[in-house]
Design a protein around this motif. Structure first.
Motif, mmCIF file in Angstrom:
data_model
loop_
_atom_site.group_PDB
_atom_site.id
_atom_site.type_symbol
_atom_site.label_atom_id
_atom_site.label_comp_id
_atom_site.label_asym_id
_atom_site.label_seq_id
_atom_site.Cartn_x
_atom_site.Cartn_y
_atom_site.Cartn_z
ATOM 1 N N HIS C 60 80.345 58.842 57.052
ATOM 2 C CA HIS C 60 79.814 58.387 58.332
ATOM 3 C C HIS C 60 78.557 59.119 58.742
ATOM 4 N N ARG C 61 78.123 60.062 57.902
ATOM 5 C CA ARG C 61 77.015 60.910 58.307
ATOM 6 C C ARG C 61 75.703 60.105 58.363
ATOM 7 N N LEU C 62 74.972 60.235 59.462
ATOM 8 C CA LEU C 62 73.679 59.536 59.578
ATOM 9 C C LEU C 62 72.623 60.305 58.798
ATOM 10 N N LYS C 63 71.903 59.601 57.974
ATOM 11 C CA LYS C 63 70.942 60.273 57.089
ATOM 12 C C LYS C 63 69.602 60.483 57.788
ATOM 13 N N HIS C 64 68.804 61.390 57.204
ATOM 14 C CA HIS C 64 67.467 61.638 57.735
ATOM 15 C C HIS C 64 66.602 60.394 57.643
ATOM 16 N N GLU C 65 66.805 59.613 56.570
ATOM 17 C CA GLU C 65 65.981 58.405 56.403
ATOM 18 C C GLU C 65 66.185 57.439 57.560
ATOM 19 N N THR C 66 67.431 57.407 58.084
ATOM 20 C CA THR C 66 67.731 56.472 59.165
ATOM 21 C C THR C 66 66.857 56.769 60.381
ATOM 22 N N SER C 67 66.844 58.048 60.775
ATOM 23 C CA SER C 67 66.062 58.386 61.967
ATOM 24 C C SER C 67 64.577 58.206 61.699
ATOM 25 N N LEU C 68 64.193 58.466 60.426
ATOM 26 C CA LEU C 68 62.785 58.292 60.069
ATOM 27 C C LEU C 68 62.375 56.829 60.211
ATOM 28 N N TRP C 69 63.244 55.927 59.734
ATOM 29 C CA TRP C 69 62.924 54.498 59.829
ATOM 30 C C TRP C 69 62.866 54.043 61.279
ATOM 31 N N PHE C 70 63.772 54.569 62.098
ATOM 32 C CA PHE C 70 63.731 54.239 63.527
ATOM 33 C C PHE C 70 62.383 54.631 64.127
ATOM 34 N N GLU C 71 61.996 55.889 63.832
ATOM 35 C CA GLU C 71 60.751 56.410 64.399
ATOM 36 C C GLU C 71 59.560 55.589 63.950
ATOM 37 N N VAL C 72 59.441 55.455 62.605
ATOM 38 C CA VAL C 72 58.277 54.796 62.043
ATOM 39 C C VAL C 72 58.265 53.318 62.411
ATOM 40 N N GLY C 73 59.455 52.691 62.344
ATOM 41 C CA GLY C 73 59.535 51.269 62.675
ATOM 42 C C GLY C 73 59.068 51.019 64.098
ATOM 43 N N GLY C 74 59.508 51.879 65.026
ATOM 44 C CA GLY C 74 59.112 51.709 66.417
ATOM 45 C C GLY C 74 57.611 51.762 66.584
ATOM 46 N N ALA C 75 57.014 52.773 65.933
ATOM 47 C CA ALA C 75 55.562 52.929 66.052
ATOM 48 C C ALA C 75 54.845 51.740 65.426
ATOM 49 N N LEU C 76 55.380 51.261 64.295
ATOM 50 C CA LEU C 76 54.737 50.129 63.620
ATOM 51 C C LEU C 76 54.806 48.870 64.476
ATOM 52 N N ILE C 77 55.950 48.669 65.167
ATOM 53 C CA ILE C 77 56.071 47.500 66.046
ATOM 54 C C ILE C 77 54.976 47.537 67.107
ATOM 55 N N TYR C 78 54.762 48.741 67.673
ATOM 56 C CA TYR C 78 53.768 48.875 68.745
ATOM 57 C C TYR C 78 52.370 48.512 68.222
ATOM 58 N N VAL C 79 51.944 49.204 67.140
ATOM 59 C CA VAL C 79 50.601 48.954 66.618
ATOM 60 C C VAL C 79 50.485 47.505 66.129
ATOM 61 N N GLY C 80 51.579 47.027 65.478
ATOM 62 C CA GLY C 80 51.565 45.654 64.953
ATOM 63 C C GLY C 80 51.383 44.639 66.055
ATOM 64 N N SER C 81 52.101 44.813 67.197
ATOM 65 C CA SER C 81 51.950 43.817 68.259
ATOM 66 C C SER C 81 50.570 43.921 68.896
ATOM 67 N N GLY C 82 49.958 45.100 68.800
ATOM 68 C CA GLY C 82 48.571 45.201 69.256
ATOM 69 C C GLY C 82 47.646 44.399 68.371
ATOM 70 N N LEU C 83 47.901 44.453 67.054
ATOM 71 C CA LEU C 83 47.019 43.766 66.113
ATOM 72 C C LEU C 83 47.145 42.252 66.193
ATOM 73 N N VAL C 84 48.311 41.756 66.671
ATOM 74 C CA VAL C 84 48.486 40.307 66.790
ATOM 75 C C VAL C 84 47.390 39.711 67.669
ATOM 76 N N GLY C 85 47.041 40.434 68.724
ATOM 77 C CA GLY C 85 45.985 39.964 69.617
ATOM 78 C C GLY C 85 44.687 39.708 68.866
ATOM 79 N N ILE C 86 44.336 40.624 67.966
ATOM 80 C CA ILE C 86 43.095 40.457 67.196
ATOM 81 C C ILE C 86 43.212 39.267 66.258
ATOM 82 N N LEU C 87 44.406 39.087 65.673
ATOM 83 C CA LEU C 87 44.618 37.945 64.763
ATOM 84 C C LEU C 87 44.392 36.618 65.489
ATOM 85 N N PHE C 88 44.735 36.583 66.777
ATOM 86 C CA PHE C 88 44.552 35.360 67.549
ATOM 87 C C PHE C 88 43.159 35.256 68.158
#
Lengths: 190, 488, 146
Positions: C60-88
């Motif tokens: 049941h132990r939560l791995k380091h990769e899990t928290s890393l993906w949460f962190e990085v994924g969150g940041a990527l969502i933010y920058v990615g949704s910013g870039l959508v504006g430029i795409l449009f």
């Protein structure tokens, strides 16, 4: 009378380029290195002497590069006196180089001596053919710094001490030239 | 022309994206390097395009999210910002290159590259920021990332140095925040353009607030830019960091704060501020101190990286001197020195790192004869040192020439003499290193030149020293227009 | 070590905490709360989870990769949704005209804001948990080498 001749830069540029080549080939063949060193001095002499007729016709040759190193620009100039001194210096340099090919046989670090000797020649020719004090300063600094290596060639403690004193004097001296150049510039600008 | 319209935010966004992706790649070294260098290259391309656009069409102002100025955040790219961004992108890319292929000093390249990319993104954002709050956010990111890339080496000294940097930098940030708050109190705006127009009306009613605000701002940025009496953190921090970090910190980070301060001065406060408050005199006095003290301290150092760090203190003084003299030529000189010093100090720090890595020797007293064992590395060091001294044909000469001419234009001969003295002092501590390395007695140290891949970025920097020394005209249009922003 | 009390409490509290966190997160554009507070609550639930199960069960132990993906994924969502504006063809981080805005006051409204809030939430939850992991392991290397 004045005439523009960009060939005026050649007595400076040819040794400058050859110095690099001499350093590169010096690792492989001493014959080629010595031959090229003599050739550098000889070509510098010939490139000066070719202007003999023009100078004798009372034409002052100039070459100006205002876009190089703004705001002051670089310029070259050759009149009677410049022609005479340049011809004498390059001719003596030619003799010295021929002499040193024999004299230096027993010396160490010849691969260092020849390129820097040719570099010093380029600096000296630049100093003589410079058209303004700023160009003069540029080549004076180049000549002095490369001459430092010739000064300490022996690498004895005495030579190193003399060399260090010499090196500390270069910035002091050359900056004085810059200084003299700048004062009229300053007065003119206001 | 819509080309490169989005470049200002894209530069920051691309670097940030790469910063977030690198930790995911874990141990895949090739992929990490590809993302890291790729981001640097893309940033450089965007920066070049943006600069050309700014030169052709004038200032580029980019409303983030499409919200207009007083409400939204505006990224404002004028010639100064474009020039700074170009310098940052170029020098940072070469340092990235060295960090990727140079000697490994850090256990986790993934985390290290993330921090470097964050730092670069924050610096890019800082020079282009159009409002004070956005600027402050980027200042904080860059400060924290800069502290982390010192501490990441993990030695006792580096952790201690980064902690001292953290304390002083936080003090600076506090001062800046307070100063921004005071400006907001007087004007009710954070957008730089709106602050300037409002200040024209309200400045007279709040002279004390404005004075406090400017004082705090100069001190805040002064601490971060290591202006002379506030430089105490710099020598330890820059000399104990990993090589690539030292180059980045000394070459770029300290200068970004100067750029930010000067941008606030002409964009937000208006140039009248220089007439109302004795900022110029402060700059002149402090930069004189920096030039003399930095060089004198550098002379007595025996550790090569500490010597370079103290030399940075002196050169920061040089840049401030340009803004203190405040005329066309002097500002051109100061602005050019931002580029030239970035190139030559990165070159010196990278070669010093290579020398230390190859020979294990940090002490200058043991450098004797090393130059003959690693000729290429020391040739690069010599080029950097010649540029610091200001030998004609190298980049350092050009900026010193402009500064000296600027001092003459300002009728302040004493500062022209000061520049000559500083060049002489530079010669007095750089030349003995080179002489002992090339002509000194042989030591027992075993050392050879490193592989070509390690030396390649160093060689590019050495080439740039000569290139900008021979053809400064490439940068002249940008630099001249930048100076015109100050002296209209 | 297997602690019955902790485990039973965890079974009740962890889902409840996460549900509350998700509520705060998803109503960031409507009521007080949003990415930071919601993310912290969800991150706290992760901490609680690992406190309950970590010592008893490797699975049941939560791995380091899990928290890393949460962190990085969150940041990527933010920058990615910013870039959508430029795409449009609009500006970076543009919301109006790029994302469907919806009806004000409903859950599915405000376009990009909800997306960005989710990104921030993921990032904050990952960071909070990551800090806990780092403190627990006493400065050990992130990839598990001691």
């Amino acid at each position: 009378m004045q005439a523009t001749s960009y060939a005026l830069t050649l007595p400076v540029m040819v040794p400058l380029m050859l110095a690099v080549v001499i350093y590169a080939v010096g690792q492989r063949s001493w014959q080629l290195r010595n031959g090229l060193s003599v050739a550098a001095a000889l070509s510098s002499f010939l490139l000066v002497v070719q202007h003999y007729r023009t100078i004798m016709a009372d034409v002052t040759l100039v070459a100006e590069f205002p876009e190089l190193l703004p705001p002051l620009g670089v310029s070259f100039r050759m009149d009677h006196l410049g022609f005479l001194v340049a011809a004498v210096v390059s001719f003596v340099w030619l003799l010295v180089t021929i002499y040193s090919t024999v004299y230096m046989v027993k010396e160490h670090a010849k691969n260092r001596y020849y390129p820097f000797s040719v570099l010093t020649l380029a600096g000296a020719m630049g100093v003589i053919l410079s058209g303004d004090l700023f160009t003069f300063f540029l080549f004076f600094e180049m000549m002095s710094l490369s001459a430092y290596v010739l000064v300490i060639h022996e690498e004895t403690a005495e030579a190193m001490r003399a060399g260090y004193r010499y090196l500390m004097l270069i910035p002091a001296h050359t900056k004085r030239f810059l200084w003299r150049r700048s004062c009229p510039y300053c007065a003119g600008a206001n | 022309m819509p080309e490169f319209m989005h470049a200002p935010v894209l530069i920051v966004a691309v670097l940030l994206l790469a910063a977030f992706i690198t930790p995911l790649l874990g141990k895949r070294q090739a992929a990490t390097n590809a993302v890291f260098l790729g981001a640097g290259v893309v940033a450089l391309v965007l920066s070049v395009g943006m600069t050309l656009r700014v030169l052709a069409q004038g200032t580029l102002s980019y409303p983030v999210g499409g919200w207009p100025a007083p409400y939204g955040i505006v990224v404002l790219v004028d010639v100064f910002a474009a020039y700074s961004s170009l310098v940052l992108a170029t020098v940072a890319l070469i340092i990235f290159w060295f960090a990727a292929f140079g000697p490994r000093e850090v256990r986790h390249n993934g985390a290290y590259f993330t921090l470097i990319l964050l730092l670069t993104a924050a610096m890019q954002g800082m020079v282009m920021a159009g409002d004070l709050f956005n600027l402050f956010v980027f200042i904080e990111i860059s400060s924290l990332a800069a502290i982390a890339i010192i501490a990441i080496k993990g030695t006792k000294e580096s952790v201690e140095a980064s902690f001292r940097y953290l304390v002083l930098s936080a003090l600076g940030s506090g001062g800046l925040l307070f100063s921004i708050a005071l400006i907001f109190m007087i004007t009710g705006h954070l957008n730089m353009d709106y602050i300037r127009t409002t200040l024209m009306v309200t400045a007279e009613q709040y002279p004390l607030n404005l004075l406090t605000s400017i004082g705090l701002m100069v001190v805040g940025f002064g601490v971060k830019a290591a202006l002379f009496p506030m430089h105490v953190w710099l020598p330890d921090a820059h000399s104990n960091a990993p090589t690539a970090s030292s180059a980045l910190l000394s070459g770029l980070v300290v200068k970004v704060y100067i750029i930010a301060l000067m941008r606030i001065a002409y964009l937000a406060l208006g140039l009248e501020i220089f007439a109302l408050f004795p900022i110029r005199h402060l700059f002149l006095a402090l930069s004189t101190g920096a030039l003399v003290a930095g060089s004198v301290f550098a002379m007595v150092q025996d550790n090569v990286k500490r010597l370079l760090a103290f030399s940075t203190v002196a050169q920061v003084g040089c840049i401030f001197l340009g803004f203190g003299l405040f005329n066309q030529r002097a500002i051109e000189g100061g602005v050019l020195h931002i580029l030239n010093h970035a190139v030559m100090k990165s070159l010196l720090f990278l070669t010093a790192g290579v020398i230390i890595h190859q020979s294990g020797i940090k002490k200058l007293s043991q450098f004797s004869g090393l130059g003959r064992k690693m000729p290429l590395t020391f040739a690069a060091f010599t080029i950097g040192a010649m540029s610091m001294v200001g030998v004609p044909g190298t980049a350092g000469f050009i900026s010193k020439l402009y500064l000296a001419l600027g001092a003459l234009d300002a009728d302040m001969l004493v500062f022209a003499v000061l520049i000559l003295i500083s060049s002489l002092l530079n010669a007095a501590y750089y030349f003995p290193i080179i002489i002992s390395a090339f002509f000194g007695r042989d030591s027992d140290a075993e050392a050879t030149d490193p592989a070509f891949a390690v030396l390649a970025p160093v060689a590019v920097l050495a080439g740039m020293v000569f290139f900008f020394g021979m053809f400064p005209s490439l940068m002249v249009p940008l630099v001249r227009q930048t100076a015109l922003l100050f002296v209209r | 070590m297997h602690d019955m009390i902790l485990e039973m409490l965890g079974r009740i509290l962890i889902p409840a905490t996460q549900l509350f966190g998700a509520y705060i997160l998803f109503h960031g554009h409507l009521s007080p709360g949003g990415g930071f507070s919601g993310g912290t609550i969800i991150g706290a639930s992760f901490i609680f989870y690992s406190l309950v199960y970590r010592f008893s069960d490797k699975k049941h132990r939560l791995k380091h990769e899990t928290s890393l993906w949460f962190e990085v994924g969150g940041a990527l969502i933010y920058v990615g949704s910013g870039l959508v504006g430029i795409l449009f063809g609009r500006h970076f981080l543009t919301n109006q005209g790029v994302f469907p805005i919806g009806e004000p006051g409903r859950l599915w409204s405000s376009g990009m804001i909800l997306l960005v809030t989710l990104g921030i939430g993921a990032k904050v939850a990952g960071t909070v948990f990551k800090l806990f992991q780092e403190l627990l392991e006493g400065g050990a290397e992130p990839d598990g080498h001691h």
